[in-house]
Design an enzyme around this catalytic site. Sequence first.
Site, PDB file in Angstrom:
ATOM      1  N   LYS A   1       0.247  -1.041  -0.077  1.00  0.00           N
ATOM      2  CA  LYS A   1      -0.413  -0.124   0.144  1.00  0.00           C
ATOM      3  C   LYS A   1       1.076   1.173  -0.416  1.00  0.00           C
ATOM      4  O   LYS A   1       2.256   1.534   1.134  1.00  0.00           O
ATOM      5  CB  LYS A   1      -0.826   0.000   0.956  1.00  0.00           C
TER       6      LYS A   1
ATOM      7  N   GLY B   1      -8.052   9.429   9.117  1.00  0.00           N
ATOM      8  CA  GLY B   1      -8.572   9.727  10.887  1.00  0.00           C
ATOM      9  C   GLY B   1      -9.584  10.476  11.435  1.00  0.00           C
ATOM     10  O   GLY B   1      -9.549  10.232  11.733  1.00  0.00           O
TER      11      GLY B   1
ATOM     12  N   ALA C   1      -9.594   5.951   4.051  1.00  0.00           N
ATOM     13  CA  ALA C   1      -8.834   7.492   4.675  1.00  0.00           C
ATOM     14  C   ALA C   1     -10.650   7.785   4.491  1.00  0.00           C
ATOM     15  O   ALA C   1     -11.431   8.195   3.385  1.00  0.00           O
ATOM     16  CB  ALA C   1      -8.761   7.739   4.483  1.00  0.00           C
ATOM     17  N   GLY C   2     -11.102   8.544   5.195  1.00  0.00           N
ATOM     18  CA  GLY C   2     -12.525   9.377   5.886  1.00  0.00           C
ATOM     19  C   GLY C   2     -13.397   8.983   6.489  1.00  0.00           C
ATOM     20  O   GLY C   2     -14.240   9.611   7.267  1.00  0.00           O
TER      21      GLY C   2
ATOM     22  N   ALA D   1      -9.867   1.681   8.552  1.00  0.00           N
ATOM     23  CA  ALA D   1      -8.726   1.422  10.371  1.00  0.00           C
ATOM     24  C   ALA D   1      -9.774   2.291  11.053  1.00  0.00           C
ATOM     25  O   ALA D   1      -9.816   1.693  12.053  1.00  0.00           O
ATOM     26  CB  ALA D   1      -7.316   1.604  10.022  1.00  0.00           C
ATOM     27  N   SER D   2      -9.092   3.716  11.523  1.00  0.00           N
ATOM     28  CA  SER D   2      -9.437   4.300  12.270  1.00  0.00           C
ATOM     29  C   SER D   2     -11.410   3.939  13.023  1.00  0.00           C
ATOM     30  O   SER D   2     -11.639   3.758  14.327  1.00  0.00           O
ATOM     31  CB  SER D   2      -9.613   6.139  12.576  1.00  0.00           C
TER      32      SER D   2
END
Lengths: 67, 259
Positions: free
Chosen positions: B92, B153, B179-180, B201-202
């Site tokens: 990645k 995040g 992301a986001g 992830a987050s």
Amino acid sequence: MISIRLNGTEEQFPDGSTLAEVVQHITSATQGIAVAVDAQVIRRTEWASTALRPGAQVDVLTAVQGG
Amino acid sequence: MIGDRQFNSRLIMGTGGAPSLEILRNALIASGTEMTTVAMRRVSADTHGSIFDLLRELKIDVLPNTAGCYTAGEAILTAQLAREALETSWIKLEVISNEETLLPDGLETVRAAEKLALDGFTVLAYTNDDPALGKRLQDVGCAAVMPLGAPIGSGLGIRNPHNIELMRSLLTVPMLLDAGIGTASDAALAMELGCDGVLLASAVTRAADPVGMAHAMRLAVESGLLAHNAGRIPKRWRAHASSPQSGLIGTDARESPEF
């Protein structure tokens, strides 16, 4: 003794130390790690035959939680 | 399908930010993910081994990232180290421009992607939601292009759905929203817009209940894909009745019954 930079810290090793010995000093892991000397990846199979010059920058990396 | 691999799950879960390995373990299982990201860092007493062992146990493929790299050179060296350590040529690619926004540096990302693809890597490139940049990344050999919905995040969701939809229509390689994502509806929207998958992830690891949120994300990605394939109705300004307009009681007399 020779002085090298191991993962960012100055460390002393006996003359003629190999990369394999230096790696063993910092971790007991044999899998899941990789090593760069002066920003060049050194294959696992070459660790035992790689001698270190004084001032060499050695980085030993592993996978951590992330991204 | 990314590179030469067929996936059943379209959710790639990252491992960053989990409060403990046990919670991460259960969240990974609940998410149904078949591939998860890890970062490469210098070994220290507290980092050794554990995540690598966990992924092996769960039989989840590892996708190393180049998080924290600011230049193509740093990202290439990190990718090479990851290949050596984890025995995978998948990467990645993430080259950021500054610490505060973590927004991708497009030029450095394209530079690194080109070299890594030539060196035999399967490159999944994290990028801005810029259709032209996405095309460049595809042209230099990326196996997948992964635009952000919002900064890493931030949990702000998909700030520019139009760009994501446009980008998907212009690319031929798989495109994953990366992301986001903040909650399940963001992941569903990504899929409804045509994305081939979602990387997050987050949103899971920092949720109050990571395992519950992982389950929600799995269902959201599945739902979003089903809805995308089923074809949503067009949006209209006025109502469009779904009950029959004829045969109403009292419609013959055109008068309301008296009570």
